[in-house]
Design an enzyme around this catalytic site. Structure first.
Site, mmCIF file in Angstrom:
data_model
loop_
_atom_site.group_PDB
_atom_site.id
_atom_site.type_symbol
_atom_site.label_atom_id
_atom_site.label_comp_id
_atom_site.label_asym_id
_atom_site.label_seq_id
_atom_site.Cartn_x
_atom_site.Cartn_y
_atom_site.Cartn_z
ATOM 1 N N PRO A 7 0.853 -1.191 0.000
ATOM 2 C CA PRO A 7 0.000 0.000 0.000
ATOM 3 C C PRO A 7 0.888 1.240 0.000
ATOM 4 C CG PRO A 7 0.121 -0.953 2.208
ATOM 5 C CD PRO A 7 0.879 -1.876 1.303
ATOM 6 N N GLU A 9 0.035 5.246 -0.040
ATOM 7 C CA GLU A 9 -0.945 6.321 -0.094
ATOM 8 C C GLU A 9 -0.468 7.450 -1.007
ATOM 9 O OE1 GLU A 9 -0.892 9.171 2.683
ATOM 10 O OE2 GLU A 9 -2.848 9.942 2.118
ATOM 11 N N CYS A 98 1.849 3.605 10.000
ATOM 12 C CA CYS A 98 1.897 4.895 9.297
ATOM 13 C C CYS A 98 2.605 5.959 10.148
ATOM 14 C CB CYS A 98 0.478 5.345 8.956
ATOM 15 S SG CYS A 98 0.441 6.972 8.193
ATOM 16 N N LYS A 139 -0.266 -4.956 9.290
ATOM 17 C CA LYS A 139 1.049 -4.509 8.800
ATOM 18 C C LYS A 139 1.652 -3.612 9.877
ATOM 19 C CE LYS A 139 3.167 -2.368 4.738
ATOM 20 N NZ LYS A 139 3.397 -0.969 5.099
ATOM 21 N N ASN A 199 9.070 -7.089 4.460
ATOM 22 C CA ASN A 199 8.947 -5.832 3.714
ATOM 23 C C ASN A 199 10.068 -4.865 4.093
ATOM 24 O OD1 ASN A 199 7.097 -2.874 4.165
ATOM 25 N ND2 ASN A 199 7.610 -3.630 2.142
ATOM 26 N N GLY A 200 10.593 -4.183 3.064
ATOM 27 C CA GLY A 200 11.575 -3.127 3.281
ATOM 28 C C GLY A 200 12.849 -3.307 2.489
ATOM 29 N N GLU A 201 13.120 -2.314 1.611
ATOM 30 C CA GLU A 201 14.391 -2.230 0.864
ATOM 31 C C GLU A 201 14.640 -3.406 -0.075
ATOM 32 O OE1 GLU A 201 16.372 0.478 0.700
ATOM 33 O OE2 GLU A 201 14.980 1.454 2.099
ATOM 34 N N GLY A 223 7.307 -2.123 -2.242
ATOM 35 C CA GLY A 223 6.686 -0.812 -2.398
ATOM 36 C C GLY A 223 7.432 0.041 -3.402
ATOM 37 N N ARG A 224 8.414 0.827 -2.899
ATOM 38 C CA ARG A 224 9.118 1.764 -3.785
ATOM 39 C C ARG A 224 9.846 1.046 -4.915
ATOM 40 N NH1 ARG A 224 12.707 3.989 0.518
ATOM 41 N NH2 ARG A 224 12.449 1.788 1.063
HETATM 42 C C1 FMN Z 1 4.568 7.194 -0.551
HETATM 43 C C2 FMN Z 1 4.331 6.050 0.402
HETATM 44 C C3 FMN Z 1 3.049 5.825 0.892
HETATM 45 C C4 FMN Z 1 2.808 4.765 1.779
HETATM 46 N N1 FMN Z 1 1.523 4.516 2.210
HETATM 47 C C5 FMN Z 1 1.275 3.422 2.984
HETATM 48 C C6 FMN Z 1 -0.068 3.058 3.338
HETATM 49 O O1 FMN Z 1 -1.058 3.677 2.904
HETATM 50 N N2 FMN Z 1 -0.229 1.986 4.152
HETATM 51 C C7 FMN Z 1 0.835 1.244 4.616
HETATM 52 O O2 FMN Z 1 0.627 0.278 5.362
HETATM 53 N N3 FMN Z 1 2.092 1.545 4.275
HETATM 54 C C8 FMN Z 1 2.334 2.596 3.461
HETATM 55 N N4 FMN Z 1 3.614 2.869 3.062
HETATM 56 C C9 FMN Z 1 4.710 1.956 3.456
HETATM 57 C C10 FMN Z 1 4.936 0.877 2.385
HETATM 58 O O3 FMN Z 1 3.807 0.048 2.256
HETATM 59 C C11 FMN Z 1 6.161 0.007 2.719
HETATM 60 O O4 FMN Z 1 5.954 -0.566 3.977
HETATM 61 C C12 FMN Z 1 7.458 0.824 2.740
HETATM 62 O O5 FMN Z 1 7.542 1.668 1.610
HETATM 63 C C13 FMN Z 1 8.692 -0.098 2.789
HETATM 64 O O6 FMN Z 1 8.726 -0.937 1.667
HETATM 65 P P1 FMN Z 1 9.688 -0.630 0.403
HETATM 66 O O7 FMN Z 1 11.086 -0.499 0.945
HETATM 67 O O8 FMN Z 1 9.498 -1.829 -0.484
HETATM 68 O O9 FMN Z 1 9.224 0.646 -0.205
HETATM 69 C C14 FMN Z 1 3.878 3.925 2.190
HETATM 70 C C15 FMN Z 1 5.159 4.172 1.688
HETATM 71 C C16 FMN Z 1 5.397 5.201 0.800
HETATM 72 C C17 FMN Z 1 6.799 5.407 0.254
#
Ligand code: FMN
Length: 310
Positions: A7, A9, A98, A139, A199-201, A223-224
């Protein structure tokens, strides 16, 4: 193994979710969060943040979408979870990570990591409200400013009846600063029986393999990285190489064209720019393009520029 689209946002909106799951490789998507305070929200809020509800809770390419709720009041979370299911969501995910100050000031999101007992009450109320055939997942981050209670938090979530748990391997204070502490996911995983998703990086297959080895989790949420490399789910699964730049450009065009169709002119140029910034983390060509796109205010101008690159 499952690859789950995280997710995000304001970034992973329904058009983006459609685009990325259209590229493929995803087993599940979690929607952007819906903030629950002290009321049952109107149906239009659910459709606005999770448009896939109108399509049997699946993206256009058929990937299931699970709606995410964020809130600290057990009863209101339960009522809104029931509504999500009635509107067709394939389960409910609960956000306890969050870091947004507005959310945290009212004791929601990551602020709840300071009170595992409240997390327990929220998960329990939602689990009891939702028919057991639908998953209720959670989460979390590893804590607010230290990791000492992460196992306790996960165990509270399990005791409350959650189906599965995603762990973003950082505290709220650590924000998005690398590294992600995958070893703590392993500590959690070895202390609970429910499935745990790491999850993460994770930005590449190499990252995934390292994360899998350290966390002992096969399932991963991205995510990213999913924004930066649009076919990352396939790359992680080992069935595709990183998408070539020309294909990424096509997707950028598709996303921008959606905006013209939806007539959200004012809103979406910012999202195209935002996405391009993520892509620039993995494609040097996007860096140059971003410099040109950032000064443009209207989507048709962005489209013209993108078309000229193809
Ligand atoms: C722009 C942005 C918005 C996010 N919004 C949410 C959200 O709505 N709900 C949630 O549980 N995590 C949210 N996250 C966290 C991501 O789901 C994820 O846990 C975090 O980016 C780490 O994963 P990654 O390293 O693969 O990006 C958000 C992250 C980013 C960068």
């Amino acid at each position: 193994m499952r690859v789950i689209l995280a997710p995000m946002e304001g970034v992973a909106d329904a058009p983006m979710r459609a685009l990325l799951t259209g590229v493929g490789g995803y087993d599940l998507v979690i929607s952007e969060f819906i903030r629950v305070v002290d009321q049952l929200l109107p149906e239009k809020v659910f459709y606005r943040l999770c448009a896939e509800l109108a399509n049997e809770s699946k993206t256009l390419s058929g990937t299931p979408v699970r709606l995410q709720l964020l809130g600290q009041h057990p009863q209101w979370m339960a009522e809104n979870a029931i509504r999500a299911i009635e509107l067709g969501s394939l389960g409910v995910d609960l956000n306890f990570g969050c870091p947004a100050p507005m959310v945290n000031r009212s004791n929601g999101g990551a602020a709840m990591l300071k009170q595992p007992e409240t997390i327990y009450k929220v998960v329990k109320a939602v689990r009891e409200a939702v028919d057991e055939k639908f998953p209720v997942s959670a989460k979390i981050r590893l804590g607010w400013d230290d990791k000492s209670r992460c196992v306790e938090i996960a165990q509270a979530i399990e005791a409350a009846g959650a189906t599965e748990l995603t762990v973003h391997a950082r505290t709220k204070e650590e924000g998005y600063k690398p590294p992600a502490h995958w070893l703590y996911i392993q500590k959690i995983k070895s202390s609970v029986a429910m499935p745990v998703i790491a999850n993460g990086e994770v930005w590449s297959r190499e990252d995934y393999l390292k994360c899998q080895q350290v966390s002992q989790c096969d399932d991963v949420m991205i995510g990213r990285g999913a924004l930066a490399v649009p076919n990352l789910a396939h790359v992680i699964k080992g069935d595709q190489a990183k998408m070539p730049w020309a294909k990424v450009l096509q997707l950028l065009l598709q996303y921008s064209e959606y905006e013209i169709v939806s007539e959200k002119e004012k809103y979406y140029p910012a999202r195209i720019k935002q996405w391009l910034k993520f892509i620039a983390k993995q494609y040097s060509q996007a860096d140059e393009l971003f410099v040109q796109v950032r000064v443009l205010k209207k989507t048709p101008d962005i489209l013209t520029l993108l078309k000229a690159q193809v």
